[in-house]
Design an enzyme around this catalytic site. Structure first.
Site, PDB file in Angstrom:
ATOM      1  N   HIS A   1       0.820  -1.213   0.000  1.00  0.00           N
ATOM      2  CA  HIS A   1       0.000   0.000   0.000  1.00  0.00           C
ATOM      3  C   HIS A   1       0.850   1.258   0.000  1.00  0.00           C
ATOM      4  CE1 HIS A   1      -3.826  -2.244   1.272  1.00  0.00           C
ATOM      5  NE2 HIS A   1      -3.992  -1.756   0.064  1.00  0.00           N
TER       6      HIS A   1
ATOM      7  N   ASP B   1       0.071 -16.072 -16.292  1.00  0.00           N
ATOM      8  CA  ASP B   1       0.104 -17.532 -16.182  1.00  0.00           C
ATOM      9  C   ASP B   1       0.530 -18.172 -17.489  1.00  0.00           C
ATOM     10  OD1 ASP B   1      -0.515 -18.417 -13.550  1.00  0.00           O
ATOM     11  OD2 ASP B   1      -2.497 -17.542 -13.796  1.00  0.00           O
TER      12      ASP B   1
ATOM     13  N   GLU C   1      -4.766 -19.154 -20.556  1.00  0.00           N
ATOM     14  CA  GLU C   1      -3.549 -19.088 -19.722  1.00  0.00           C
ATOM     15  C   GLU C   1      -2.792 -20.405 -19.729  1.00  0.00           C
ATOM     16  OE1 GLU C   1      -4.513 -16.930 -15.990  1.00  0.00           O
ATOM     17  OE2 GLU C   1      -6.299 -18.170 -15.897  1.00  0.00           O
TER      18      GLU C   1
ATOM     19  N   ARG D   1     -10.772  -9.356 -10.110  1.00  0.00           N
ATOM     20  CA  ARG D   1     -10.307 -10.602  -9.480  1.00  0.00           C
ATOM     21  C   ARG D   1     -11.132 -10.843  -8.218  1.00  0.00           C
ATOM     22  NH1 ARG D   1      -4.793  -8.442 -11.133  1.00  0.00           N
ATOM     23  NH2 ARG D   1      -3.758 -10.127 -12.274  1.00  0.00           N
TER      24      ARG D   1
ATOM     25  N   CYS E   1      -5.149  -9.431 -20.392  1.00  0.00           N
ATOM     26  CA  CYS E   1      -5.255  -8.820 -19.065  1.00  0.00           C
ATOM     27  C   CYS E   1      -4.061  -9.154 -18.165  1.00  0.00           C
ATOM     28  CB  CYS E   1      -6.557  -9.211 -18.376  1.00  0.00           C
ATOM     29  SG  CYS E   1      -6.700 -10.970 -18.091  1.00  0.00           S
TER      30      CYS E   1
ATOM     31  N   ARG F   1     -14.290 -12.104 -13.094  1.00  0.00           N
ATOM     32  CA  ARG F   1     -13.692 -13.434 -13.215  1.00  0.00           C
ATOM     33  C   ARG F   1     -14.143 -14.276 -12.035  1.00  0.00           C
ATOM     34  NH1 ARG F   1      -7.275 -14.026 -13.255  1.00  0.00           N
ATOM     35  NH2 ARG F   1      -7.518 -13.687 -11.023  1.00  0.00           N
TER      36      ARG F   1
HETATM   37  C1  PEP Z   1      -2.820 -13.748 -15.690  1.00  0.00           C
HETATM   38  O1  PEP Z   1      -2.532 -14.890 -15.374  1.00  0.00           O
HETATM   39  O2  PEP Z   1      -2.248 -13.111 -16.602  1.00  0.00           O
HETATM   40  C2  PEP Z   1      -3.888 -13.019 -14.989  1.00  0.00           C
HETATM   41  C3  PEP Z   1      -4.294 -11.834 -15.385  1.00  0.00           C
HETATM   42  O3  PEP Z   1      -4.411 -13.602 -13.876  1.00  0.00           O
HETATM   43  P1  PEP Z   1      -3.704 -13.618 -12.432  1.00  0.00           P
HETATM   44  O4  PEP Z   1      -2.507 -12.717 -12.512  1.00  0.00           O
HETATM   45  O5  PEP Z   1      -4.750 -13.162 -11.494  1.00  0.00           O
HETATM   46  O6  PEP Z   1      -3.353 -15.065 -12.302  1.00  0.00           O
HETATM   47 MG    MG Z   2      -3.855 -16.054 -14.130  1.00  0.00          MG
END
Ligand code: PEP
Ligand code: MG
Length: 593
Positions: A200, A466, A442, A307, A513, A343
């Site tokens: 933070h 991922d 992913e 998320r 993303c 998600r």
């Molecule tokens: C990713 O895997 O790119 C993603 C956006 O999800 P997270 O980072 O929450 O696993």
């Molecule tokens: Mg991910």
């Protein structure tokens, strides 16, 4: 004041984690350190009094935080961060910290020793979390722990609101509460031994526009009061006792940086379009509704990734359907008609929720995580889907399923969604009948069968964080193999190309993303791949937009074709660097960066 233990010569370079961009040049003000606590035991008959002393310290900490909250709430630019102080107040009620400390005191430890022991245990627990954002929540626990230790030691709060000469702050650690109290006209930047990108304190530094470098490990032992220093919050470089020449060079960089920053504001209200008129939505990745102010500040066009795992954290029961509806509706209200992608729970593996009692797995990243967990714990999944559907009347929602590796999995999700919809129909509960359903791409499996998956869903969202880990077989949180975690590996580029082509051929939007989306150096490549939406940390949006508006998709496509002929990450990286420096030297040339 800590004494400089190491003799520092002119132009001593250190590298930490640059968490808030900008260049700070000035002299150091050193804040005192928390003393090291040796283990002290107490007699059995002192336990009761010691617990009382500890409880008083907790009460005093609460008062201090309330007081800071009162002061801070009068400052409009800090409104959006008040929740951090609320989080700290909640930590003061948390059994893991407070209850366990009292338990340790009952084992005849002094309050300080007991608290230090519990903080160390919590640290270990947090260190095991792979997800950076979640892992960094430990800094909030540290901040509260430090506050309590300071009170127990009879030490005053550090007078951060009274620093009256323009200076760069150096401290072992800084709490968000301290950072909030900085006078922005006096603080030119800060450096700390501890800290990470998503703490933070780092988030605050970015929003207050204070250049900051954290995670320097031992900078407090190297510097002295009023030592001259330069910090570069973009690169994490710190230069102690800069030479005349370095000073002049950085002064020039500072002026360039400030000019570019000022110019960035001009992009805020402009759309994200390329010079050949291709519209690309620039959306925000969010974890909590309270972060929405950042999305507004940077004119995010809706939320490309919410998320939801954060709703499940730090509580003994999963959130109820009604609570979830409320949380999703809050996001939708904030989004004011723009699209919000929710998600479903991406928990397990690296993302750790102690309350859900996940099984101990030998290989968690490849274990029961994300959609696999939801399909196994179907009751939780159904509650979440009901909540998302119910909230869909508050605005424009898209559903996103994480970590899909096969068509059967998508069909199983859709079947459950269908049943949940039927149930809502039977109950006469309304929802958006045209709600769009997408999947995260992913896993390499999802990449290979992207054309098959594209027939099953309304859109793709590529999670490069991922995807890189699974494609390159590199644990995304393991520092020993971090050098192999490479977004520009030819295998990753080919994977992105396959997915974009499959989506485009099927006529469905393809979004990205993962962190790659927020890196301006990759903007032209991503546009060239044919992506429709980039979703990122909202603070990255202006820089990405600035690049996007100066390049064309056609040129991006040509660049991608060229990159696909290259055999190594280094070759890909140099080709992108060269292209971007030639096209946009004012942004990408090293003298500016
Ligand atoms: C990713 O895997 O790119 C993603 C956006 O999800 P997270 O980072 O929450 O696993
Ligand atoms: Mg991910």
């Amino acid at each position: 004041m800590a004494l400089a233990k190491i003799k520092v010569s002119e132009d001593t370079y250190l590298v930490g984690i640059g968490v808030s961009p900008g260049i700070g040049i000035g002299e150091i003000t050193l804040l005192d350190q928390q003393p090291v606590i040796d283990e002290v035991s107490i007699d059995a008959d002192e336990v009761r009094g010691e617990i009382e002393r500890f409880r008083q310290a907790v009460g005093q900490a609460r008062e201090q935080l309330q007081k800071i909250k009162q002061t801070v709430s009068r400052q409009p630019h800090l409104q959006e961060h008040l929740y951090i102080l609320d989080t700290h107040l909640l930590i003061l009620d948390d059994n893991m910290l407070i209850g366990n400390t009292e338990k340790a005191i009952r084992r005849q430890l002094s309050a300080e020793s007991a608290l230090t022991e519990v903080l160390a245990e919590l640290h270990e627990m947090f260190a095991a979390i792979e997800d950076e954002y979640l892992r960094e929540r430990r800094s909030d626990v540290d901040a509260v722990g430090d506050r309590l230790l300071r009170i127990l030691a009879g030490r005053n709060e550090r007078p951060v609101d009274q620093i009256d000469s323009r200076s760069l702050i150096v401290a072992h650690d800084l709490s968000p509460a301290e950072t909030m109290q900085f006078d922005r006209t006096k603080i030119l930047g800060f450096l700390t031994d501890r800290g990470g990108r998503t703490s933070h304190t780092a988030i605050l530094a970015r929003s207050l526009n204070i250049p900051a470098v954290v995670g320097l490990e031992s900078v407090t032992t190297m510097v002295a009061e009023r030592m001259p220093v330069i910090i570069d919050g973009s690169t994490g470089v710190v230069i102690l006792r800069p030479s005349e020449q370095t000073f002049k060079e950085y002064l020039k960089r500072k002026q360039n940086y400030e000019y570019l920053e000022h110019e960035l504001e001009n992009y805020r209200d402009l759309p994200g379009v390329t010079t050949d008129d291709v519209k690309i939505f620039l959306r925000a990745n969010l974890e909590m509704a309270s972060e929405f102010s950042l999305a507004h500040k940077h004119a995010a066009e809706g939320v490309g990734l919410f998320r939801t795992e954060f709703l499940y954290l730090g509580r003994s029961e999963p959130p109820s359907e009604d609570e979830q509806v409320e949380a999703y509706c809050e996001i939708l209200r904030e989004a004011g008609g723009a699209s919000v992608t929710i998600r479903t729970l991406d928990i397990g593996g690296d993302k750790f929720v102690p309350e859900l009692n996940l099984a101990d797995e030998a290989n968690p990243a490849m274990g029961l995580r994300a959609i696999r967990f939801s399909l196994r714990e179907e009751h939780l999944f159904r509650v979440q889907l009901r909540a998302i559907l119910r909230a869909s009347t508050c605005g424009r929602i898209r559903i996103l399923f994480p970590m899909i590796s096969g068509v059967a999995e998508v069909r199983a999700c859709r079947q459950i969604l269908k049943e949940v919809r039927e149930q809502l129909d039977a109950e006469g509960v309304s929802y958006d009948p045209d709600i769009k359903v997408g999947i995260m791409i992913e896993t390499p499996a999802a990449v290979m069968i992207a054309p098959l998956l594209a027939r099953e869903v309304d859109y793709f969202s590529i999670g490069t964080n991922d995807l890189i880990q699974y494609t390159l077989a590199v644990d995304r949180g393991n520092e020993y193999v971090a050098y192999l975690y490479d977004p520009l590996h030819p295998a990753v580029l080919r994977a992105l190309k396959l997915v974009c082509d499959a989506g485009n051929e099927a006529g469905i939007p393809v979004c990205i993303c993962g962190e790659m989306a927020g890196e301006p150096l990759y903007t032209m490549v991503l546009a060239g791949l044919g992506l429709h939406e980039f979703s990122m940390n909202p603070t990255c949006i202006p820089r990405v937009k600035r690049v996007l508006r100066q390049i064309s998709r056609a040129d991006g496509k040509a660049l991608v074709e060229k990159l696909l002929t290259l055999a190594t990450s280094n070759a890909v990286s140099s080709a992108i660097d060269k292209e971007m420096r030639t096209r946009l030297p004012e942004i990408f040339s090293p003298s500016v960066l």
